[in-house]
Design an enzyme around this catalytic site. Structure first.
Site, PDB file in Angstrom:
ATOM      1  CD  GLN A   1       8.551  27.528 -20.530  1.00 19.23           C
ATOM      2  OE1 GLN A   1       9.555  26.816 -20.289  1.00 19.23           O
ATOM      3  NE2 GLN A   1       7.528  27.200 -21.075  1.00 19.23           N
TER       4      GLN A   1
ATOM      5  CG  ASP B   1      14.560  26.977 -25.344  1.00 18.47           C
ATOM      6  OD1 ASP B   1      14.083  25.982 -25.041  1.00 18.47           O
ATOM      7  OD2 ASP B   1      13.775  27.887 -24.409  1.00 18.47           O
TER       8      ASP B   1
ATOM      9  CE  LYS C   1      10.835  23.327 -20.784  1.00 16.92           C
ATOM     10  NZ  LYS C   1      10.656  24.606 -21.221  1.00 16.92           N
TER      11      LYS C   1
END
Ligand code: GUN
Length: 283
Positions: free
Chosen positions: A97, A120, A53
Site C-alpha cells: 500500500q 497493482d 480490499k
C-alpha cells in the site's frame, strides 16, 4: 437524471460475481487464490483502503493476508518480506500500500515485487508491457475507467479523450489504455495552458487531479462523457470527486458519481488481477 450515471456499484458487482465463479472453479482444481497486502505505518486513508480490499477478498472467496509493519521499518526488512512472498507459492498477489514513509525508496520496493505477482500493475515490467500492448497486469484504477466506458457502451475509437492529471498511477496509464482503444488522447496537467479550451473539444474527459470540483460544466462540450477519478472531501466534509457534479450533470451525456463510481472499480480490478495471477498457475 439517473440514466446519465455510470454506476460503479453495477459494474463492480458484475466483476465480483465473475470473480466468485472463477474462485470456485480454481478451488475445484486445487488452487486457492491468495492476496498478501503489506501496509507500513498507520496512515488513516491507507488503513481504510486496505480494510476494503480484505473485505472484498473475503466476499469473493479469495484468501487475503494483512502484513502490518511499523512506520520505522527499514527498507531492508521490507524488501526481505517481499522476497519471502515472491518465493511463497501459496501467494498469487502482492500489494504494498502506498504511500510509504519518506525514508523508504518507493521505486525500489515496488520493483522488488515479482512482476508475476504485481497485481497493482505498478512494477516497471508491467508498466512497460502495458505500454507496448503486451499481456500484463493493468493498473486497477485506469482499467476501472475503461471498464466503466465499456459498460456504458461507449466506443472510444476515434474519440477525443482528454485526461487531466499525469500521475504514474492514473493519468499516464489511463491515457495509454485509451490510446490502445484508438482514441485521440490529450494529457493536461498543472502546466497546461487553458485546460478548458482542451476539455471543451473532448468527447470524453477523464479527470484525476485530486481537487474537489476542478472540472465544471462550462468546461465541457454538450453530451460529453465524464469519468471522475477524484476522491476528495469538500469544505463541508462531504465525499466528492474532481468534477463539480451539479454543474456537469446538465451538460454531460454520462458521468460517474463519487462515491459509487471509479473507486469501486479500483477494488474490483484488484480482485480480477489476483484471479488472473492464480490462473497462471494452471498453465
Ligand atoms: N494508494 C492509493 N491507491 C493505491 C493503489 O491502487 N495501490 C496501492 N498499492 N497503493 C495505493
Amino acid at each position: 437524471m439517473d440514466s446519465k450515471l455510470i454506476s460503479g456499484k453495477e459494474v463492480s458487482a458484475q466483476i465480483k460475481a465473475q470473480v466468485k465463479e472463477e474462485v470456485i472453479s480454481l478451488n475445484n482444481q486445487g488452487i486457492y487464490p491468495k492476496l498478501s497486502v503489506i501496509i507500513v505505518g498507520e496512515n488513516p486513508a491507507s488503513l481504510t483502503y486496505v480494510k476494503g480490499k480484505h473485505k472484498d477478498c473475503a466476499e469473493c472467496g479469495i484468501i487475503s493476508e494483512n502484513i502490518a509493519m511499523p512506520e520505522t521499518v527499514s527498507q531492508g526488512e521490507l524488501l526481505a518480506e517481499i522476497e519471502r512472498l515472491n518465493n511463497d507459492d501459496s501467494v498469487h498477489g502482492i500489494l504494498v500500500q502506498l504511500p510509504l514513509p519518506k525514508h523508504i525508496d518507493e521505486y525500489a520496493v515496488i520493483n522488488a515485487i515479482s512482476a508475476a505477482k504485481d497485481v497493482d500493475g505498478f512494477t516497471a515490467v508491467n508498466v512497460g508491457n502495458m505500454n507496448i500492448g503486451k499481456d500484463c497486469f493493468t493498473p486497477c484504477t485506469p482499467q476501472g475507467c475503461i471498464d466503466m466506458l465499456d459498460y456504458a457502451g461507449i466506443d472510444m475509437t476515434g474519440k477525443d479523450v482528454v485526461v487531466i492529471g499525469r500521475s504514474n498511477i492514473v493519468g499516464k496509464p489511463v491515457a495509454v489504455l485509451a490510446l490502445q482503444r484508438s482514441a485521440t488522447v490529450t494529457i493536461c496537467h498543472s502546466k497546461t495552458k487553458n485546460i478548458a479550451e482542451k476539455t471543451r473539444m473532448a468527447d470524453i474527459v477523464i479527470v484525476a487531479v485530486g481537487r474537489a470540483g476542478f472540472l465544471t460544466g462550462d468546461m465541457l462540450k454538450p453530451g460529453a462523457v465524464v469519468i471522475d477519478v477524484g476522491i476528495n472531501r469538500n469544505s463541508e466534509g462531504k465525499l466528492c470527486g474532481d468534477a463539480d457534479f451539479d454543474s456537469c450533470i446538465d451538460v454531460v451525456s454520462k458521468i460517474t458519481p463519487v462515491p459509487g463510481g471509479v473507486g469501486l472499480m479500483t477494488r474490483a480490478n484488484l480482485l480480477k488481477n489476483t484471479i488472473k495471477s492464480a490462473k497462471n498457475c494452471l498453465k
